[in-house]
Scaffold this active site. Structure first.
Site, PDB file in Angstrom:
ATOM      1  N   PHE A 262       0.836  -1.191   0.000  1.00 20.02           N
ATOM      2  CA  PHE A 262       0.000   0.000   0.000  1.00 20.02           C
ATOM      3  C   PHE A 262       0.872   1.243   0.000  1.00 20.02           C
ATOM      4  CE2 PHE A 262      -2.413  -3.280   2.160  1.00 20.02           C
ATOM      5  CZ  PHE A 262      -3.714  -3.113   1.718  1.00 20.02           C
ATOM      6  N   ASP A 263       0.509   2.213  -0.809  1.00 17.37           N
ATOM      7  CA  ASP A 263       1.085   3.536  -0.618  1.00 17.37           C
ATOM      8  C   ASP A 263       0.442   4.117   0.637  1.00 17.37           C
ATOM      9  OD1 ASP A 263       2.595   5.910  -1.460  1.00 17.37           O
ATOM     10  OD2 ASP A 263       0.608   6.786  -1.724  1.00 17.37           O
ATOM     11  N   LYS A 264       1.196   4.851   1.434  1.00 19.52           N
ATOM     12  CA  LYS A 264       0.642   5.358   2.691  1.00 19.52           C
ATOM     13  C   LYS A 264      -0.284   6.546   2.474  1.00 19.52           C
ATOM     14  CE  LYS A 264       2.687   8.280   5.475  1.00 19.52           C
ATOM     15  NZ  LYS A 264       1.682   9.316   5.802  1.00 19.52           N
TER      16      LYS A 264
END
Length: 734
Positions: A422-424
């Protein structure tokens, strides 16, 4: 390179789709062609010699006896002819005529069977009933086989008809009737299943209302949605569908976006203060924009149109879903390749068995009967429909939930994942910082601390300042806050301003050590350290010679993040990786709070690509990347499956992702993975059923242990089972 999307009506079976695909692939200059069992055709070709164009392609399809539905990216729109695979003049009872004929055939066959077993009557009575059953059951099979023969093609319809005629010639009228009854019933139900899945997808096309109310010259007029122009102002009455993508300029209401995004609750909408200057729907906040096909609540809205009907999010979604129908899964490619070699081998075996009487002690009639039994037992009808029916049903179910799955490959790949990255920012978190803590020091009240911080930060244009002002005002309510003045930015340390005849400093430890010449009070330092270890950005607030306290801001986790990650863990996702450019301490703190297993911090954009490559190496090539589809596009391209969130508001995300979650929420991710795993299981089940039945029946029929009747029941029964099994996906719920 020109592209063409064609909708063909009345493709009733997967093998018909393959036949069209083979013919079009052999045309000059055609580089890519894919035809789905639901009737969608996607082509790409070069214009090198001018021999291939939309007209010649359409002509090739029409020559096969199919009716053209909608045509996209071609000069002719909605062209149609008077031809069907089965002429509409023969569909006496509508689209389900073949099913009704099959039922009639079955009734006569059953009567014939009962009479032959229960009554001592002349053989001509049940035989007559079986003949009538053959007529009804073989009606459409005979027509299709005849057309195939005229084109010098030998399809399964001809082989089944040949087997039925052969059985009748040997006096086995009952078994011939049973074959045609079950074969026509299987075809009818297969067609029904494809039509049901196709209708589920095409329901998207019915979401947009045909007309819209437009304000022009101080009058409201009704126009067709195709006539709406960018910049028009449309009026949306309560409880009606919104006709175009746009920005709200007047009115408030709760809008049901479930048809597009799959969100279960209505979203509150309000006007944009800058609507006159808004021209890009992608840059609007969710509360200021609306999409065509969504349903207005109880308020009246006025909307400035930002996209024409053909360019709306719904139109793009429909186009992409139709393209997805044509994208075959790896399993389907494998079964197609298998059938290419399998069918000729079966025909050779059947021909050899016809002459078995020359070698073994039996009559020609017995050899012929055995050969027909093997032909029926070995026919790959169930195998042909096992994968495309499941893929189409899965894509249709996902689209209804606001999840766009671009074909069979992403559907299967998503179901095989064990790790998701996941991108944050904006994916696991809300993407904008919020005021999270205000801890007063000594005798200072929290209200005074917040007033000082809000007054000074209101003069700053820093993103963190906006978060402090917004959060502070929300907590203070209607309290008056005296204004500060003379803001001064102190590079790498903080800010300074004058407020209530005093000097306010807001910044880090270094700033406060410099202006006081002393160490930070232990309590302040402990609070700072605690907040920083939890991922917050902490700041000290100081007035003249007194410490007022500590405030902190943080890009907080999405409300649904913990629940979503927990659901993914239950689905069997073993590793959930967070990729962020933030400091590793911040990454660790957020990961601990929401349930991330592997936080990777301090990453540059190119480092995220490297991280995905490393994960693919350790996870045997199956890693998904979840992001916004824009900044994360390189990492998503490297992953096994790229998943974009909030795609309803992003044209780029719709194009770049393998799977697009239309809503800007994580909730639908467990649904998408659960659906994919269910589809993968059903595909495996269908393959086992179809190949298993062949593996059992073929040896038994060759050895003469199973006659024509049981072979027919096993063959057609397996076809019905795989179709009905695939349709279960349309009812899938997590």
């Amino acid at each position: 390179m020109p592209k063409l999307h064609i909708e063909i009506k009345e493709i009733r079976h997967a093998r018909k789709a393959r036949r069209i695909e083979e013919i079009l692939r052999n045309k000059i200059d055609v580089n890519f062609v894919s035809v789905s069992a639901s009737g969608m055709v996607q082509l790409e070709w070069d214009n090198n010699n001018g021999q291939t164009n939309p007209s010649t392609i359409i002509q090739s399809i029409e020559q096969l006896g199919f009716k053209i539905g909608q045509i996209h990216s071609a000069p002719q729109k909605n062209k149609s002819t008077g031809h069907h695979e089965i002429s509409s003049k023969l569909l006496f009872f509508g689209e389900n005529t073949e099913l009704y004929f099959a039922i009639i055939s079955g009734v006569f066959w059953l009567f014939g069977l009962v009479i032959s077993l229960s009554f001592n009557t002349v053989q001509s009575v049940p035989t007559t009933l079986f003949v009538i059953s053959c007529f009804w059951g073989g009606f459409f099979t005979f027509i299709t086989a005849g057309k195939d023969l005229l084109k010098r093609q030998f399809e399964i319809d001809f082989l089944m008809l040949f087997a039925a005629v052969g059985a009748a010639a040997l006096g086995k009228w009952g078994e011939g009737a049973l074959l045609l009854f079950l074969f026509s019933l299987g075809h009818a139900l297969e067609h029904y299943a494809m039509k049901k899945a196709r209708k589920s997808i095409r329901a998207l096309s019915d979401l947009t209302p045909p007309v819209a109310l437009v304000k022009r010259d101080n009058a409201v007029t009704e126009v067709r949605v195709e006539q709406l122009m960018v910049g028009d102002i449309i009026v949306v009455k309560p409880n009606t569908k919104i006709a175009a993508d746009g920005v709200i300029i007047k009115g408030t209401s709760a809008v049901n976006q479930a048809p597009i995004t799959g969100e279960s609750l209505p979203i509150d909408k309000r006007p944009s203060l800058q609507w006159k200057n808004e021209n890009d729907i992608n840059k609007l906040t969710p509360e200021n924009r609306v999409f065509a096909g969504t349903i207005n609540g109880s308020g009246v809205l006025e909307v400035k149109v930002l996209k024409q009907a053909k360019d709306s999010t719904l139109s793009r979604l429909i186009t992409l879903v139709k393209e997805a129908e044509t994208q075959k899964s790896p399993t389907q490619h494998l079964t197609d390749k298998f059938e290419k070699y399998y069918v000729p081998i079966v025909l050779i075996v059947v021909i050899l068995l016809l002459f078995a009487f020359l070698i073994i002690n039996e009559t020609f009639q017995q050899s012929f009967y055995r050969a027909m039994s093997v032909l029926i037992a070995a026919s790959p009808c169930a195998l042909a429909i096992s994968t495309p029916s499941a893929v189409l049903a899965g894509i249709a179910r996902a689209a209804r939930q606001g999840v766009l799955i671009k074909g069979g490959r992403p559907l299967e790949d998503l179901g095989a994942l064990s790790a998701i990255a996941f991108d944050k920012t904006g994916t696991l978190t809300e993407g904008k910082p919020k005021l999270t803590n205000a801890i007063p020091y000594g005798k200072t009240t929290k209200e005074h601390l917040l007033k000082a911080a809000v007054a000074v930060e209101a003069l700053s244009d820093h993103p963190l300042a906006a978060a402090i002002v917004e959060g502070g005002k929300k907590e203070l309510g209607a309290t008056d806050i005296p204004e500060a003045e003379n803001l001064e930015a102190l590079v790498a340390r903080g800010i300074k301003a004058f407020w209530l005849d005093s000097v306010i400093h807001i910044g880090n430890r270094r700033l406060l050590t410099e202006i006081t010449g002393e160490e930070i009070p232990p309590e302040i330092d402990r609070n700072m350290s605690k907040l920083e270890s939890e991922g917050h950005t902490a700041m000290i607030v100081h007035q003249d010679k007194d410490y007022l306290g500590v405030i902190s801001v943080m890009d907080v986790a999405r409300p649904e993040a913990i629940e979503t990650l927990s659901a993914l863990k239950e689905l069997g996702i073993k590793r959930m990786i967070m990729l962020t450019g933030d400091h590793q301490k911040v990454a660790d703190a957020i990961a601990k709070n929401i349930g991330i297993t592997d936080p990777l911090g301090s990453l540059l954009p190119e480092d995220k690509v490297t991280a995905i490559e490393q994960l693919k190496a350790t996870e045997k090539g199956s890693v998904a990347m979840v992001g916004d589809g824009v900044n994360d596009a390189p990492a998503m391209a490297k992953s096994t499956v790229g998943i974009a969130m909030g795609a309803a508001g992003s044209d780029v995300a719709l194009e770049t992702a393998d799977i697009a979650l239309m809503a800007d929420k994580l909730n639908n991710l467990p649904f998408a993975i659960g659906l994919s795993r269910k589809a993968k299981r059903i595909i495996k089940q269908n393959l086992i059923i179809s190949l298993g039945m062949v593996a059992i029946l073929v040896p038994l029929t060759i050895l003469g242990m199973v006659d024509l009747g049981p072979a027919v029941i096993g063959h057609e029964g397996s076809t019905l089972v795989v179709v009905l099994n695939a349709l279960r996906l349309l009812k899938y719920k997590l």
